[in-house]
Motif scaffolding. Sequence first.
Motif, PDB file in Angstrom:
ATOM      1  N   GLN A 236     -29.816  -3.231  -1.014  1.00 23.11           N
ATOM      2  CA  GLN A 236     -29.820  -1.908  -1.627  1.00 23.11           C
ATOM      3  C   GLN A 236     -28.457  -1.263  -1.377  1.00 23.11           C
ATOM      4  OE1 GLN A 236     -31.780   1.311   0.410  1.00 23.11           O
ATOM      5  NE2 GLN A 236     -32.415   2.309  -1.488  1.00 23.11           N
ATOM      6  N   TYR A 237     -27.735  -0.971  -2.459  1.00 23.47           N
ATOM      7  CA  TYR A 237     -26.455  -0.264  -2.363  1.00 23.47           C
ATOM      8  C   TYR A 237     -26.539   1.030  -3.156  1.00 23.47           C
ATOM      9  CZ  TYR A 237     -23.238  -3.361   0.110  1.00 23.47           C
ATOM     10  OH  TYR A 237     -22.575  -4.069   1.074  1.00 23.47           O
ATOM     11  N   ARG A 238     -25.912   2.067  -2.623  1.00 25.09           N
ATOM     12  CA  ARG A 238     -25.832   3.351  -3.318  1.00 25.09           C
ATOM     13  C   ARG A 238     -24.381   3.808  -3.350  1.00 25.09           C
ATOM     14  NH1 ARG A 238     -31.239   6.874  -3.375  1.00 25.09           N
ATOM     15  NH2 ARG A 238     -32.551   5.120  -4.006  1.00 25.09           N
ATOM     16  N   GLY A 239     -23.935   4.199  -4.547  1.00 22.50           N
ATOM     17  CA  GLY A 239     -22.571   4.654  -4.725  1.00 22.50           C
ATOM     18  C   GLY A 239     -22.523   6.104  -5.178  1.00 22.50           C
ATOM     19  N   ILE A 240     -21.557   6.836  -4.646  1.00 27.83           N
ATOM     20  CA  ILE A 240     -21.330   8.232  -5.039  1.00 27.83           C
ATOM     21  C   ILE A 240     -19.833   8.401  -5.281  1.00 27.83           C
ATOM     22  CG2 ILE A 240     -21.530  10.655  -4.373  1.00 27.83           C
ATOM     23  CD1 ILE A 240     -23.666   9.767  -2.326  1.00 27.83           C
ATOM     24  N   THR A 262     -38.166 -18.674  -2.837  1.00 29.41           N
ATOM     25  CA  THR A 262     -37.221 -17.602  -2.538  1.00 29.41           C
ATOM     26  C   THR A 262     -37.819 -16.249  -2.920  1.00 29.41           C
ATOM     27  OG1 THR A 262     -35.156 -18.867  -2.675  1.00 29.41           O
ATOM     28  CG2 THR A 262     -35.059 -16.557  -3.356  1.00 29.41           C
ATOM     29  N   ASP A 263     -37.567 -15.247  -2.091  1.00 30.45           N
ATOM     30  CA  ASP A 263     -38.004 -13.874  -2.366  1.00 30.45           C
ATOM     31  C   ASP A 263     -36.760 -12.988  -2.247  1.00 30.45           C
ATOM     32  OD1 ASP A 263     -39.146 -11.395  -2.600  1.00 30.45           O
ATOM     33  OD2 ASP A 263     -40.550 -11.629  -0.941  1.00 30.45           O
ATOM     34  N   SER A 264     -36.266 -12.497  -3.383  1.00 27.99           N
ATOM     35  CA  SER A 264     -34.993 -11.782  -3.379  1.00 27.99           C
ATOM     36  C   SER A 264     -35.063 -10.546  -4.267  1.00 27.99           C
ATOM     37  CB  SER A 264     -33.869 -12.701  -3.870  1.00 27.99           C
ATOM     38  OG  SER A 264     -32.642 -12.006  -3.952  1.00 27.99           O
ATOM     39  N   GLU A 265     -34.470  -9.456  -3.784  1.00 27.70           N
ATOM     40  CA  GLU A 265     -34.419  -8.233  -4.573  1.00 27.70           C
ATOM     41  C   GLU A 265     -33.098  -7.528  -4.320  1.00 27.70           C
ATOM     42  OE1 GLU A 265     -36.830  -3.990  -5.110  1.00 27.70           O
ATOM     43  OE2 GLU A 265     -37.820  -5.712  -4.186  1.00 27.70           O
ATOM     44  N   GLN A 266     -32.464  -7.086  -5.402  1.00 31.70           N
ATOM     45  CA  GLN A 266     -31.189  -6.372  -5.326  1.00 31.70           C
ATOM     46  C   GLN A 266     -31.271  -5.120  -6.199  1.00 31.70           C
ATOM     47  OE1 GLN A 266     -27.692  -7.647  -7.697  1.00 31.70           O
ATOM     48  NE2 GLN A 266     -26.688  -8.022  -5.735  1.00 31.70           N
ATOM     49  N   ARG A 267     -31.011  -3.958  -5.595  1.00 33.06           N
ATOM     50  CA  ARG A 267     -31.061  -2.695  -6.322  1.00 33.06           C
ATOM     51  C   ARG A 267     -29.783  -1.901  -6.064  1.00 33.06           C
ATOM     52  NH1 ARG A 267     -34.737  -3.813 -10.070  1.00 33.06           N
ATOM     53  NH2 ARG A 267     -36.719  -4.492  -9.143  1.00 33.06           N
ATOM     54  N   ILE A 268     -29.128  -1.488  -7.136  1.00 26.99           N
ATOM     55  CA  ILE A 268     -27.897  -0.720  -7.050  1.00 26.99           C
ATOM     56  C   ILE A 268     -28.103   0.593  -7.804  1.00 26.99           C
ATOM     57  CG2 ILE A 268     -25.387  -0.803  -7.297  1.00 26.99           C
ATOM     58  CD1 ILE A 268     -26.671  -3.194  -5.788  1.00 26.99           C
ATOM     59  N   ALA A 269     -27.801   1.718  -7.154  1.00 29.50           N
ATOM     60  CA  ALA A 269     -27.918   3.033  -7.799  1.00 29.50           C
ATOM     61  C   ALA A 269     -26.629   3.806  -7.564  1.00 29.50           C
ATOM     62  CB  ALA A 269     -29.106   3.802  -7.236  1.00 29.50           C
ATOM     63  N   ASN A 270     -26.172   4.523  -8.590  1.00 32.32           N
ATOM     64  CA  ASN A 270     -24.884   5.199  -8.514  1.00 32.32           C
ATOM     65  C   ASN A 270     -24.971   6.617  -9.071  1.00 32.32           C
ATOM     66  OD1 ASN A 270     -22.970   2.809  -7.802  1.00 32.32           O
ATOM     67  ND2 ASN A 270     -24.207   2.043  -9.493  1.00 32.32           N
ATOM     68  N   LEU A 271     -24.269   7.532  -8.406  1.00 40.09           N
ATOM     69  CA  LEU A 271     -24.141   8.913  -8.859  1.00 40.09           C
ATOM     70  C   LEU A 271     -22.685   9.194  -9.222  1.00 40.09           C
ATOM     71  CD1 LEU A 271     -26.195  11.174  -6.402  1.00 40.09           C
ATOM     72  CD2 LEU A 271     -26.681  10.712  -8.817  1.00 40.09           C
ATOM     73  N   ILE A 272     -22.456   9.713 -10.402  1.00 37.66           N
ATOM     74  CA  ILE A 272     -21.128  10.146 -10.838  1.00 37.66           C
ATOM     75  C   ILE A 272     -21.132  11.673 -10.825  1.00 37.66           C
ATOM     76  CG2 ILE A 272     -19.346   9.967 -12.593  1.00 37.66           C
ATOM     77  CD1 ILE A 272     -20.153   7.278 -11.495  1.00 37.66           C
ATOM     78  N   LEU A 273     -20.340  12.275  -9.933  1.00 41.48           N
ATOM     79  CA  LEU A 273     -20.400  13.721  -9.733  1.00 41.48           C
ATOM     80  C   LEU A 273     -19.276  14.489 -10.407  1.00 41.48           C
ATOM     81  CD1 LEU A 273     -21.414  13.867  -5.952  1.00 41.48           C
ATOM     82  CD2 LEU A 273     -22.895  13.830  -7.968  1.00 41.48           C
ATOM     83  N   SER A 274     -18.266  13.781 -10.936  1.00 45.26           N
ATOM     84  CA  SER A 274     -17.137  14.457 -11.580  1.00 45.26           C
ATOM     85  C   SER A 274     -16.738  13.689 -12.831  1.00 45.26           C
ATOM     86  CB  SER A 274     -15.936  14.536 -10.632  1.00 45.26           C
ATOM     87  OG  SER A 274     -16.270  15.172  -9.425  1.00 45.26           O
ATOM     88  N   PRO A 275     -16.222  14.398 -13.849  1.00 44.41           N
ATOM     89  CA  PRO A 275     -15.812  13.713 -15.086  1.00 44.41           C
ATOM     90  C   PRO A 275     -14.729  12.663 -14.857  1.00 44.41           C
ATOM     91  CG  PRO A 275     -15.947  16.085 -15.428  1.00 44.41           C
ATOM     92  CD  PRO A 275     -16.092  15.867 -13.958  1.00 44.41           C
ATOM     93  N   ALA A 295     -35.546 -10.209  -8.362  1.00 45.72           N
ATOM     94  CA  ALA A 295     -35.336  -9.047  -9.217  1.00 45.72           C
ATOM     95  C   ALA A 295     -33.998  -8.422  -8.872  1.00 45.72           C
ATOM     96  CB  ALA A 295     -36.450  -8.027  -9.026  1.00 45.72           C
ATOM     97  N   HIS A 296     -33.351  -7.862  -9.882  1.00 42.09           N
ATOM     98  CA  HIS A 296     -32.111  -7.136  -9.621  1.00 42.09           C
ATOM     99  C   HIS A 296     -31.885  -6.122 -10.729  1.00 42.09           C
ATOM    100  CE1 HIS A 296     -29.051  -9.540 -12.252  1.00 42.09           C
ATOM    101  NE2 HIS A 296     -30.223  -9.501 -12.828  1.00 42.09           N
ATOM    102  N   GLY A 297     -31.050  -5.126 -10.439  1.00 37.72           N
ATOM    103  CA  GLY A 297     -30.758  -4.113 -11.441  1.00 37.72           C
ATOM    104  C   GLY A 297     -29.804  -3.069 -10.904  1.00 37.72           C
ATOM    105  N   ALA A 298     -29.191  -2.325 -11.825  1.00 34.65           N
ATOM    106  CA  ALA A 298     -28.252  -1.265 -11.468  1.00 34.65           C
ATOM    107  C   ALA A 298     -28.507  -0.051 -12.347  1.00 34.65           C
ATOM    108  CB  ALA A 298     -26.810  -1.742 -11.636  1.00 34.65           C
ATOM    109  N   THR A 299     -28.390   1.134 -11.756  1.00 33.07           N
ATOM    110  CA  THR A 299     -28.544   2.380 -12.505  1.00 33.07           C
ATOM    111  C   THR A 299     -27.333   3.272 -12.268  1.00 33.07           C
ATOM    112  OG1 THR A 299     -29.717   3.488 -10.690  1.00 33.07           O
ATOM    113  CG2 THR A 299     -31.047   2.297 -12.317  1.00 33.07           C
ATOM    114  N   PHE A 300     -27.017   4.094 -13.269  1.00 35.05           N
ATOM    115  CA  PHE A 300     -25.927   5.055 -13.188  1.00 35.05           C
ATOM    116  C   PHE A 300     -26.459   6.389 -13.703  1.00 35.05           C
ATOM    117  CE2 PHE A 300     -24.125   0.907 -13.716  1.00 35.05           C
ATOM    118  CZ  PHE A 300     -22.976   0.888 -12.951  1.00 35.05           C
TER     119      PHE A 300
END
Length: 364
Positions: A236-240, A262-275, A295-300
Amino acid sequence: MLDLATFRSAFEALPEPARSSARRKALDAFLAGGLPSTDLEEWKYTDLSPLAALPPAALLPEAEAAGEGIGFTDALDALNAAFAGGSTELRIAADTRRDEPIRPADRAHQRHRLHLERGAEATLILNTSGDGAFETVFADIRLDAGARLNLVRLNDAGADAHRLTRINMHLARDACANVVTVDLGGRLSRHDLNVDLAEPGAAIHLHGLYAPAGEGHVDNHTRIEHRAPHCTSREQYRGIARDKARGVFNGMIRVHKDAQKTDSEQRIANLILSPGAEINAKPELEIYADDVKCAHGATFGQLDDEALFYLRSRGLPESTARALLTWTFAHEVLQHIHQEDVRGRVTRRLLRQLPNSEQLEALQ
């Protein structure tokens, strides 16, 4: 190829005892290989050419701590071996639990080897938080069967700092590693984490936070190799990102053909706070086995408008509400730091980067 004369000048400025034949061999290997360029896919978003423009004094380690290099595999590894200002080679005996965390000194260029024998347990804290212009940390970690490691890597260096770190981990049968990595500072930071789940039952739990500000650039690359059956990985990674900062994340999970169950999960979430802020995130999954759960995925995105409205309706100013939601987002990672002094330090640094930090600190 970039002119790397500044690195040779820095090396020649070391005291004569530090300029050993092993170190010189490492320097020559680095100069021959050079810094990786943005033409390489692995370095597409991170330009290391500013390192070549640093003055030689910025590259020097603490001379009195200079130790012998302990081998290398590529140009950046050779660079670290040539300038290593502090090295650690530590073995934790079988079935030994080390309660006090291992805290290597925060020197300009660190080089470490850690080996946990069967059933051993330990905590390692790697810190690259000084104000030095350029620091590198390379660590090789081996966990024998049933060993347990808690690892925290912290970078909250000054705004003009450059940091390169690489951690290689090898996990044997039923070994487990809990890893938290945090990047809050620096002008340019690149971190590589390579995990080899080599035998059945091995497990890695990885939590990461990157929150560059100003014109900072943070690049995290992770690679988890599932080589054996019945292994587990959670990532699990989180970016700001705010101001004109840039974040990069690339996470590869590869399931080899013999790694059934195998049991694997990767989740990435990101916040963009400035233009003007930017985050490039790329989760990757390669599967060569047919009986797996992956499972894996990324959100912005930006801060949730409904949550902002709710907090403002309870009397919070908008800036405080935004800061509180940002902190909550980051806390999902920080709660996995179990050392109170380290978690408190990271919390204070992150809050200082947010508006109305005094009010938020009062809420902690």
